[in-house]
Design a protein around this motif. Structure first.
Motif, mmCIF file in Angstrom:
data_model
loop_
_atom_site.group_PDB
_atom_site.id
_atom_site.type_symbol
_atom_site.label_atom_id
_atom_site.label_comp_id
_atom_site.label_asym_id
_atom_site.label_seq_id
_atom_site.Cartn_x
_atom_site.Cartn_y
_atom_site.Cartn_z
ATOM 1 N N PRO A 121 0.813 -1.225 0.000
ATOM 2 C CA PRO A 121 0.000 0.000 0.000
ATOM 3 C C PRO A 121 0.846 1.275 0.000
ATOM 4 N N HIS A 141 -1.113 -0.044 -6.016
ATOM 5 C CA HIS A 141 -2.139 -1.096 -5.896
ATOM 6 C C HIS A 141 -2.137 -2.066 -7.082
ATOM 7 N N THR A 158 -11.345 -13.185 -11.675
ATOM 8 C CA THR A 158 -11.623 -12.162 -10.672
ATOM 9 C C THR A 158 -11.839 -10.821 -11.367
ATOM 10 N N GLN A 182 -10.883 -6.024 -8.288
ATOM 11 C CA GLN A 182 -10.743 -6.810 -7.054
ATOM 12 C C GLN A 182 -9.473 -7.659 -7.018
ATOM 13 N N TRP A 224 -6.213 -6.911 -6.746
ATOM 14 C CA TRP A 224 -5.225 -6.578 -5.727
ATOM 15 C C TRP A 224 -5.666 -7.132 -4.375
ATOM 16 N N GLN A 225 -6.936 -6.890 -4.015
ATOM 17 C CA GLN A 225 -7.456 -7.378 -2.740
ATOM 18 C C GLN A 225 -7.453 -8.912 -2.695
ATOM 19 N N GLN A 226 -7.793 -9.548 -3.821
ATOM 20 C CA GLN A 226 -7.824 -11.021 -3.856
ATOM 21 C C GLN A 226 -6.428 -11.618 -3.723
ATOM 22 N N LEU A 275 -3.959 -10.215 -2.110
ATOM 23 C CA LEU A 275 -3.635 -10.063 -0.692
ATOM 24 C C LEU A 275 -4.370 -11.107 0.147
ATOM 25 N N ALA A 276 -5.648 -11.333 -0.178
ATOM 26 C CA ALA A 276 -6.434 -12.313 0.574
ATOM 27 C C ALA A 276 -5.833 -13.712 0.445
ATOM 28 N N THR A 314 -5.201 -8.468 4.784
ATOM 29 C CA THR A 314 -5.967 -7.371 4.198
ATOM 30 C C THR A 314 -5.050 -6.152 4.155
ATOM 31 N N PRO A 315 -5.371 -5.147 3.358
ATOM 32 C CA PRO A 315 -4.519 -3.951 3.310
ATOM 33 C C PRO A 315 -4.281 -3.334 4.691
#
Length: 187
Positions: free
Chosen positions: A12, A21, A160, A164, A166-168, A170-171, A176-177
């Motif tokens: 981040p 991101h 995906t 989404q 970047w978040q996926q 990380l998940a 999470t960020p």
């Protein structure tokens, strides 16, 4: 260390606007440097509109027009006028580089004429440009805590939603960020 077929997931705190991101699929990493494609930065043109602009002529009928309505991606700040298709392996194109038994990247025009036809790869993304690193540059960025690395996941690449990814990624790392810190720790 070989990060071919890995994701680079921007921390981040990434300040470079080209990579904020971002999730980069690493196509090649060796003793000469690294090359990858950003998979989560759409640009303001769809694949079909790009194909129309460059006058790609299909030799096969269009049977899957929805597949080419996806946006073209900004693959990175290097050679932004050059196209790259990251795709599942189906056929042998004139300028393909096999990355894994399932994935390849192709830079030749012959694949573009097949997108949306029965000869198209089952899954694909189209990007303009790529991200590149000279010898030791990526390793230094990793040491500077600019990137997280994780083995690539074709579901994130192809299934995906772009916004989404970047978040996926990380998940998939189990974070999470909000869990991330800019502090660098060395034991």
């Amino acid at each position: 260390m070989n990060l071919t077929n890995y994701f680079l997931v921007a921390m981040p705190t990434m300040e470079d606007p080209n990579f904020k991101h971002s999730v980069i699929y690493v196509c090649e990493h060796n003793d000469e440097g690294a090359m990858g494609i950003i998979i989560n930065q759409p640009i303001e043109i769809s694949i079909v509109d790009m194909l129309d602009q460059i006058n790609i002529e299909r030799t096969q009928p269009l049977i899957d027009p929805i597949s080419i309505e996806a946006p073209v991606l900004n693959g990175g700040p290097v050679a932004e006028d050059r196209g790259f298709v990251l795709h599942t392996i189906q056929a042998d194109y004139s300028s393909s580089t096999t990355i894994t038994p399932q994935l390849a990247v192709t830079t030749s025009l012959d694949i573009l004429a097949q997108l949306g036809t029965h000869q198209a790869p089952q899954q694909f993304i189209v990007a303009l440009g790529y991200a590149g690193w000279d010898v030791g540059q990526l390793e230094q960025e990793l040491a500077n805590n600019n990137w997280l690395t994780i083995e690539a996941d074709s579901d994130i690449i192809f299934s995906t939603p772009i916004d989404q990814r970047w978040q996926q990624a990380l998940a998939k790392l189990g974070i999470t960020p909000a869990n991330l810190s800019s502090d660098i720790g060395h034991a």
